[in-house]
Write a protein that holds these residues in place. Structure first.
Motif, PDB file in Angstrom:
ATOM      1  N   LEU A 194      -8.340  -4.559  -1.359  1.00 37.00           N
ATOM      2  CA  LEU A 194      -7.664  -5.297  -2.286  1.00 37.00           C
ATOM      3  C   LEU A 194      -6.122  -4.492  -2.333  1.00 37.00           C
ATOM      4  N   LEU A 199      -3.641  -7.538  -2.931  1.00 36.78           N
ATOM      5  CA  LEU A 199      -4.445  -8.892  -3.508  1.00 36.78           C
ATOM      6  C   LEU A 199      -5.073  -8.387  -4.755  1.00 36.78           C
ATOM      7  N   SER A 200      -5.144  -9.543  -5.761  1.00 29.41           N
ATOM      8  CA  SER A 200      -5.602  -9.235  -6.926  1.00 29.41           C
ATOM      9  C   SER A 200      -7.020  -9.744  -7.251  1.00 29.41           C
ATOM     10  N   SER A 201      -7.754 -10.295  -6.245  1.00 32.10           N
ATOM     11  CA  SER A 201      -9.005 -10.815  -6.457  1.00 32.10           C
ATOM     12  C   SER A 201      -9.912 -11.046  -5.140  1.00 32.10           C
ATOM     13  N   THR A 203     -11.254 -13.954  -4.370  1.00 34.50           N
ATOM     14  CA  THR A 203     -10.983 -15.104  -4.059  1.00 34.50           C
ATOM     15  C   THR A 203      -9.705 -15.127  -3.115  1.00 34.50           C
ATOM     16  N   GLN A 204      -8.586 -14.307  -3.299  1.00 28.88           N
ATOM     17  CA  GLN A 204      -7.305 -14.077  -2.459  1.00 28.88           C
ATOM     18  C   GLN A 204      -8.151 -13.350  -1.313  1.00 28.88           C
ATOM     19  N   LEU A 207      -9.430 -15.975   0.947  1.00 29.84           N
ATOM     20  CA  LEU A 207      -8.439 -16.821   1.618  1.00 29.84           C
ATOM     21  C   LEU A 207      -7.390 -16.206   2.658  1.00 29.84           C
ATOM     22  N   PHE A 208      -7.273 -14.792   2.717  1.00 27.21           N
ATOM     23  CA  PHE A 208      -6.325 -13.977   3.519  1.00 27.21           C
ATOM     24  C   PHE A 208      -7.523 -13.841   4.636  1.00 27.21           C
ATOM     25  N   ARG A 211      -7.154 -17.243   6.504  1.00 30.43           N
ATOM     26  CA  ARG A 211      -5.904 -17.379   7.101  1.00 30.43           C
ATOM     27  C   ARG A 211      -5.254 -16.528   8.390  1.00 30.43           C
TER      28      ARG A 211
END
Length: 219
Positions: A194, A199-201, A203-204, A207-208, A211
């Motif tokens: 992170l 990133l802060s979570s 979930t992010q 998603l990364f 992607r």
């Protein structure tokens, strides 16, 4: 005898400790005045040696040890015995670990595949107030400063694996089971991922991972 550098050897493997001690005893100008099995034992040995007015000039210390790890011990030693220098000798050369050791106050960082003469050189450099880095470690730090890695290139192979598992929705405990590591280690790896990806979570992170094509998008 004023030029002799007293050394405390700290490693949780007795064979490694004895081997280092045996070599250093044969190195000119170096004397092993004690051994310790982990950070907590190192602090106890230093307290004993301090009471005898025989503190070592340099502590040669591993990083990963039971009870108290090397990074924690470095901070405690530097705070309590500012004239004692600590040189790290470990199997782990990740830049995050090197940064953490230097920030804690280490005066050197060597890998365990270092030539014995380099270990002695690092001890002598520390005693002179200098910082000595393993050439491989120094090279990584230099490359990172010149061209800081971005995105996936910032991650180690293990951290990519961690990112993929996070993307699949696994918890720290499940990641630990999957990789046969401790839950604490899994949590540390996730934190590093992170931080590196800014990133802060989780979930992010998931998603990364989608992607970047590490995992398939659900649905």
């Amino acid at each position: 005898m004023q030029d002799v550098i007293g050394v405390l050897v700290v490693d949780d493997h007795a064979v490694v400790r004895r081997g280092l001690a045996a070599y250093l005893e044969s190195a000119a100008g170096i004397e092993v005045i004690g051994e310790a099995s982990d950070g907590q034992d190192a602090l106890a040995q230093l307290a004993r040696l301090a009471s005898q007015e025989n503190l070592p000039k340099v502590v040669l210390m591993d990083v990963l040890m039971p009870r108290m790890d090397g990074l924690t011990a470095i901070g405690a030693i530097v705070a309590k015995y500012p004239d004692v220098r600590v040189v790290v000798l470990t199997s782990f050369g990740e830049t995050e670990r090197v940064h953490a050791a230097l920030q804690a106050g280490a005066a050197g960082y060597l890998l365990k595949d270092a030539d014995p003469d380099e270990v002695a050189a690092a001890i002598r450099a520390a005693a002179r107030g200098e910082v000595h880095l393993d050439p491989a470690v120094a090279g990584r730090l230099t490359r990172q400063l010149v061209s800081p890695p971005m995105g996936l290139t910032a991650l180690t192979p293990r951290e990519r694996t961690i990112l993929t598992l996070v993307g699949r929705g696994l918890s720290n405990r499940q990641i630990a089971t999957e990789l046969s590591i401790s839950e604490r280690t899994a949590r540390t790896h996730v934190s590093h991922v992170l931080t590196k990806l800014q990133l802060s979570s989780r979930t992010q992170a998931a998603l990364f991972a989608i992607r970047e094509g590490l995992i398939d998008s659900p649905g």
